[in-house]
Scaffold this motif. Structure first.
Motif: not given
Length: 329
Positions: A2, A4, A10-11, A119, A123, A126, A173-174, A177, A180, A186
Motif C-alpha cells: 500500500e 500510503n 503518497n508518503s 493521499k 485512496g 485505489d 480506506y482513504s 490512508k 496512517g 500496507e
C-alpha cells in the motif's frame, strides 16, 4: 504494498517522536518533510507515474465528462450498470483534477496539509476503481450466465445498495490512508487488488466461455451479434489485465527488492498502470458507441465511409440487427 506508507508519491516524513522522558535539549534528529521520500536521486519511476497521470488530465477528464453526458442522454433507457459507470467516471474526474495539485505540491508548495488531501485522492483511486469495476463485472456475469436471476434483481435499489457500500469502503480506506500508522495497513491494498483482479478475470473468462459455446444447433459459426459481444468482452479482459497485472505481479514480492528500489521504482511504475485506467476505461466505453456527443453526424459518416472503402468485403445488403448492449468498464 500500500502506497500510503512507502510510495514516494503518497508518503511524508513525520518528525521523529521524542520519548516520554526526553528533555527539550535532547540531541534528536528530525527528518524534514519530503514528498519524494528519499527518492530525490531516483525520480525516474515517479516521473513515469506523473506522466501517465498527466494523460488523465488531458484525455481522461474530457473522456469521463463525455461518458457522463452519454449516461445523462440515455437516462430514459438506462443500462443496469449505468450507475456504476457514472460513479466511476465522476471519481476518475476527481482523481484527474488532483494531478495539477500534486505537481504544484511536489515542486512548489511542499505542504503537508495539501499532501493529506492528495493521499486521500490516491485512496479513492485505489479503492473505488477496482470495486466499481467488480460491480460491473458482477452485473455482466449474472446477466449472461444467470438471466433468470438477473431479471429478479434488475431493480435499481440493489445497485444503489452496492454503490453506497462501495462509497463507504472507499472513504473508510482513504481516511485511514491519510491518518496512517495503522499496523499492517500496507497489506490492505495488496490483498484487495489480488482478490479483485482474480474476480474480474474469472468473471470475464466465464462470460467468454458462455458466449463461445452459445451457438445455434448444427452451426459452426457464432451468431454475428454474439461474436461481436465476444470480441467486446475479450477487449475488456485485455484492458483489465493491462491495468491490474503489473501491481498484482510486482507488489506481493516486495521482500525480493531492496527498500529503495521498491519504493522509488517498483511502486510508482505499478501504480502508474493502475492510475492510467482513468483514461483507458472511458475510452473503451466511448469507442463502442454509435453516436458520441458533440461530434457531428457529417464527421461520423465521413469516417464510416472512409473505413468502408478500405474494406475488402462488400457492404451488407440488409440492415444489420440491433446492437446488443453490454456494460463496458
Amino acid at each position: 504494498m500500500e502506497r500510503n506508507l512507502s510510495s514516494p508519491l503518497n508518503s511524508i516524513f513525520l518528525p521523529t517522536q521524542l520519548p516520554l522522558n526526553a528533555t527539550a535539549d535532547a540531541n534528536v534528529t528530525i527528518k524534514p518533510f519530503s514528498v519524494f521520500d528519499g527518492c530525490e536521486q531516483q525520480v525516474e519511476g515517479i516521473l513515469f507515474d506523473i506522466a501517465l497521470q498527466c494523460i488523465n488530465v488531458v484525455v481522461g477528464i474530457p473522456a469521463n465528462l463525455l461518458v457522463i453526458a452519454v449516461l445523462i442522454q440515455h437516462r430514459k433507457e438506462p443500462s443496469t450498470s449505468d450507475i456504476f459507470l457514472g460513479c466511476l467516471a465522476f471519481l476518475d474526474i476527481y482523481f484527474g483534477v488532483m494531478t495539477p495539485i500534486t505537481l504544484l505540491n511536489l515542486y512548489h508548495w511542499q505542504s503537508k496539509g495539501v499532501w493529506s488531501s492528495i493521499k486521500f485522492s490516491y485512496g479513492v483511486k485505489d479503492t473505488s476503481g477496482p470495486l466499481f469495476l467488480s460491480c460491473i463485472c458482477l452485473d455482466r456475469f449474472v446477466a449472461v450466465l444467470f438471466p433468470v436471476t438477473f431479471g429478479q434483481f434488475k431493480h435499481n435499489k440493489y445497485r444503489m445498495s452496492l454503490t453506497v457500500l462501495v462509497f463507504c469502503l472507499t472513504f473508510a480506506y482513504s481516511a485511514a490512508k491519510v491518518v496512517g500508522g495503522l499496523p499492517n495497513f500496507e497489506k490492505v491494498f495488496t490483498g484487495e487488488v489480488l482478490v479483485i483482479f482474480a474476480w474480474m478475470v474469472l468473471c470475464n473468462a466465464f462470460i467468454l466461455w458462455a458466449l463461445k459455446r452459445s451457438r445455434g444447433a448444427g452451426k459452426d459459426e457464432m451468431h454475428p451479434l454474439k461474436k461481436k459481444a465476444f470480441i467486446t468482452v475479450l477487449y475488456i479482459l485485455f484492458i483489465i489485465v493491462f491495468n491490474y497485472l503489473p501491481p498484482v505481479a510486482l507488489f506481493p514480492f516486495e521482500d525480493y527488492y531492496t527498500p529503495d528500489v521498491f519504493r522509488c521504482y517498483v511502486q510508482p511504475v505499478g501504480f502508474a498502470f493502475l492510475n492510467v485506467s482513468s483514461t483507458i476505461q472511458p475510452l473503451v466505453y466511448l469507442v463502442r458507441l454509435e453516436k458520441v456527443p458533440f461530434l457531428s453526424d457529417t464527421l461520423i459518416k465521413k469516417w464510416c465511409t472512409r473505413e468502408a472503402g478500405n474494406r475488402n468485403e462488400a457492404p451488407p445488403v440488409q440492415n444489420p440487427p440491433a446492437q446488443v448492449q453490454i456494460p463496458i468498464a
